[in-house]
Design a protein around this motif. Structure first.
Motif, PDB file in Angstrom:
ATOM      1  N   LEU A 116       0.862  -1.102  -0.103  1.00 42.19           N
ATOM      2  CA  LEU A 116       0.122  -0.021  -0.255  1.00 42.19           C
ATOM      3  C   LEU A 116       1.024   1.318   0.094  1.00 42.19           C
ATOM      4  CD1 LEU A 116      -2.811  -0.383   2.736  1.00 42.19           C
ATOM      5  CD2 LEU A 116      -3.231  -0.324   0.125  1.00 42.19           C
ATOM      6  N   LEU A 118       1.225   4.501   0.865  1.00 40.54           N
ATOM      7  CA  LEU A 118       0.764   5.640   1.779  1.00 40.54           C
ATOM      8  C   LEU A 118       2.008   5.901   2.810  1.00 40.54           C
ATOM      9  CD1 LEU A 118      -2.940   4.473   2.203  1.00 40.54           C
ATOM     10  CD2 LEU A 118      -2.248   6.912   1.391  1.00 40.54           C
ATOM     11  N   SER A 121      -0.483   8.390   6.937  1.00 40.87           N
ATOM     12  CA  SER A 121      -1.591   8.019   7.211  1.00 40.87           C
ATOM     13  C   SER A 121      -1.806   6.413   7.181  1.00 40.87           C
ATOM     14  CB  SER A 121      -2.692   8.486   6.490  1.00 40.87           C
ATOM     15  OG  SER A 121      -2.638   8.173   5.195  1.00 40.87           O
ATOM     16  N   GLY A 122      -0.670   5.578   6.546  1.00 43.76           N
ATOM     17  CA  GLY A 122      -0.565   4.570   6.187  1.00 43.76           C
ATOM     18  C   GLY A 122      -1.033   3.464   7.152  1.00 43.76           C
ATOM     19  N   TYR A 125      -4.714   3.325   7.549  1.00 44.04           N
ATOM     20  CA  TYR A 125      -5.085   2.792   6.295  1.00 44.04           C
ATOM     21  C   TYR A 125      -5.129   1.072   6.180  1.00 44.04           C
ATOM     22  CZ  TYR A 125      -6.820   6.405   3.268  1.00 44.04           C
ATOM     23  OH  TYR A 125      -7.720   7.528   2.811  1.00 44.04           O
ATOM     24  N   TYR A 128      -7.398  -0.737   8.516  1.00 44.07           N
ATOM     25  CA  TYR A 128      -8.781  -0.381   7.762  1.00 44.07           C
ATOM     26  C   TYR A 128      -8.804  -1.580   6.616  1.00 44.07           C
ATOM     27  CZ  TYR A 128     -12.570   0.469   4.692  1.00 44.07           C
ATOM     28  OH  TYR A 128     -13.888   0.490   3.761  1.00 44.07           O
ATOM     29  N   VAL A 129      -7.845  -1.665   5.812  1.00 44.95           N
ATOM     30  CA  VAL A 129      -7.815  -2.851   4.745  1.00 44.95           C
ATOM     31  C   VAL A 129      -7.525  -4.039   5.492  1.00 44.95           C
ATOM     32  CG1 VAL A 129      -6.425  -3.671   2.814  1.00 44.95           C
ATOM     33  CG2 VAL A 129      -6.864  -1.268   3.040  1.00 44.95           C
ATOM     34  N   LEU A 186     -11.745   8.085   7.327  1.00 44.30           N
ATOM     35  CA  LEU A 186     -10.630   8.121   6.282  1.00 44.30           C
ATOM     36  C   LEU A 186     -10.850   9.570   5.184  1.00 44.30           C
ATOM     37  CD1 LEU A 186     -10.644   4.460   5.068  1.00 44.30           C
ATOM     38  CD2 LEU A 186      -9.324   5.563   6.916  1.00 44.30           C
ATOM     39  N   THR A 188      -9.175  12.414   1.778  1.00 42.60           N
ATOM     40  CA  THR A 188      -8.144  12.577   0.983  1.00 42.60           C
ATOM     41  C   THR A 188      -8.359  13.951   0.340  1.00 42.60           C
ATOM     42  OG1 THR A 188      -8.355  10.192   0.455  1.00 42.60           O
ATOM     43  CG2 THR A 188      -7.267  11.666  -1.150  1.00 42.60           C
ATOM     44  N   SER A 293       4.842   6.252   8.107  1.00 46.05           N
ATOM     45  CA  SER A 293       3.918   5.125   8.565  1.00 46.05           C
ATOM     46  C   SER A 293       4.049   4.440   9.874  1.00 46.05           C
ATOM     47  CB  SER A 293       3.716   4.161   7.382  1.00 46.05           C
ATOM     48  OG  SER A 293       4.776   3.669   6.965  1.00 46.05           O
ATOM     49  N   SER A 324      -3.533  13.457   3.157  1.00 45.30           N
ATOM     50  CA  SER A 324      -4.201  12.134   3.511  1.00 45.30           C
ATOM     51  C   SER A 324      -4.582  12.248   5.019  1.00 45.30           C
ATOM     52  CB  SER A 324      -3.804  10.837   2.954  1.00 45.30           C
ATOM     53  OG  SER A 324      -4.290   9.699   3.636  1.00 45.30           O
ATOM     54  N   ALA A 326      -6.317   9.442   8.182  1.00 49.25           N
ATOM     55  CA  ALA A 326      -6.883   8.273   8.676  1.00 49.25           C
ATOM     56  C   ALA A 326      -7.040   8.343  10.133  1.00 49.25           C
ATOM     57  CB  ALA A 326      -6.365   7.244   7.951  1.00 49.25           C
TER      58      ALA A 326
END
Lengths: 349, 74
Positions: A116, A118, A121-122, A125, A128-129, A186, A188, A293, A324, A326
């Motif tokens: 990913l 990012l 915010s990674g 995120y 979340y994924v 989240l 953007t 991250s 971004s 999150a």
């Protein structure tokens, strides 16, 4: 996007920094005078930085962090169903670093593995994924790795970035947990995508050399520091306030607000705007730097290293490159958090 | 915030020994740079409800008095 993912939690996590630590004075030597360095330190809260050795990539920090989790016997390799690697400093343009990590971590072939792209915010995120993926799995766990070697992207005389960034990596195991909920917000802001950017080197502009030199500013990260500060103050408090409202929570019931360690004044500003007591908003990156991250898991592992309580209902919020944001409200009451480890060359101490 | 208190706070934020008045031009102050702007932004941000155009106002300020007006002269 406000949403909730049910029956998932972070089971365990670990973060790893470099044994190579450089003071801000050393980093900015011959670039700015000592008085300005002292003013910078007051604003950023960073005294020294974790800097990866030349041969170390973000993935190396993450491998070490993951191995520590496997050694803790809280998770077995055959329980992992997916590996997600969040980074902006991958090993290669291709393949995905996650594919090489599957092999390096001796994980089975029947797992999903992907990167990913990012930054700050990674981690949220990735959470979340990972937690969303769990909804479609009958069993198993997901290994979330995140890390960056942002210091590699800094131009040698870019004092804004030299006074901020460090390198680190982290690993977290995301698993099912009946009744647990994670609330997310989240957002953007693509219109601000040039606020933090490396303009050259990828496919929009592959040309790196100018006048037979690679020492071109656009080959390195550009950060509009004032715009980052403005963005953090303008959008992040509202993102967090909206999330707290959505989660039907109250600031008083949240035990810790783990904000991306962008710098100390940004963290304090957000806390002040939301009227959160400063004791609930730790800044634990003074001797590590802004590690993109990896910064949120690093707050927890640093708190653990310092024998501080980490098992709270918590709010985590990552914000930055993209731009971004999150954030998540998550219960850490049964989180196994291991103390920060140091990577010496390719080995941990 | 009273004028004297504001000037004292601004001097501390900028870590400057310069004598400041409301008429002092910011470009004449060696320490008025991006670090000081961020410090002043944080100082304002913790006191003002609305920060929509705050950074823009700080960047456009020409004198110490302009900064004083942002925080709210008394």
């Amino acid at each position: 996007m406000l949403t909730v993912v049910e029956n998932a939690k972070i089971e365990s996590l670990c973060a790893v920094v470099s044994s190579k630590n450089i003071t801000v004075e050393k980093r900015l030597e011959n670039l700015i005078d000592s008085k300005k360095i002292s003013r910078l330190k007051k604003i950023t809260g960073f005294d020294s930085f974790s800097v990866a050795e030349e041969e170390i990539c973000a993935s190396d920090f993450c491998v070490r962090a993951a191995e520590i989790l496997f050694d803790s016997e809280q998770v077995r390799r055959d329980e992992i169903r997916a590996l997600i690697f969040v980074t902006q400093t991958a090993d290669y343009f291709m393949p995905s670093t996650a594919c090489t990590l599957q092999k390096r971590l001796n994980l089975p072939n029947d797992i999903a593995a992907f990167d990913l792209s990012l930054g700050c915010s990674g981690f949220v995120y990735g959470l979340y994924v990972a937690s969303s993926m769990l909804q479609n799995l009958t069993d198993g766990k997901i290994l979330l790795l995140c890390g960056d070697t942002s210091t590699r992207n800094i131009c040698h005389d870019d004092t804004s970035c030299l006074s901020i960034f460090g390198d680190a990596g982290a690993a977290a195991v995301i698993s099912k947990s009946a009744g647990k909920k994670i609330f997310f917000n989240l957002q953007t802001f693509g219109e601000l995508s040039e606020t933090i950017i490396i303009r050259r080197g990828a496919y929009r502009n592959q040309h790196l050399v100018e006048n037979n030199s690679l020492d071109v500013r656009e080959n390195f990260v550009f950060m509009n520091g004032l715009e980052v500060v403005n963005f953090s103050s303008k959008y992040v408090p509202q993102n967090i306030a909206d999330l707290i409202h959505f989660a039907k929570a109250d600031i008083s019931e949240i035990g810790a607000f783990l904000l991306h360690q962008a710098n100390k004044s940004i963290v304090e500003s957000i806390a002040a705007k939301l009227q959160i007591p400063s004791a609930k908003v730790p800044f634990r990156a003074s001797n590590i730097g802004n590690t993109s991250s990896a910064s949120i898991p690093l707050i927890l592992s640093e708190m653990k290293r310092l024998n501080e309580q980490t098992n709270f209902l918590s709010l985590i919020s990552g914000f930055g490159v993209g731009m971004s944001i999150a954030s998540a409200v998550i219960d850490f009451s049964d989180l196994l958090c291991l103390p920060t480890e140091k990577l010496v060359g390719g080995k941990n101490s | 915030m009273k004028k004297e208190e504001f000037i004292k706070t601004l001097k501390e934020l900028m870590d400057t020994d310069e004598e400041l008045t409301l008429n002092t031009e910011l470009k004449e102050i060696l320490e008025w740079d991006s670090v000081s702007m961020v410090a002043f932004f944080s100082f304002c941000g913790q006191r003002l409800e609305e920060s929509e155009l705050l950074m823009q106002k700080i960047e456009n300020a020409a004198t110490v008095g302009d900064l004083y007006n942002i925080i709210g002269a008394e």
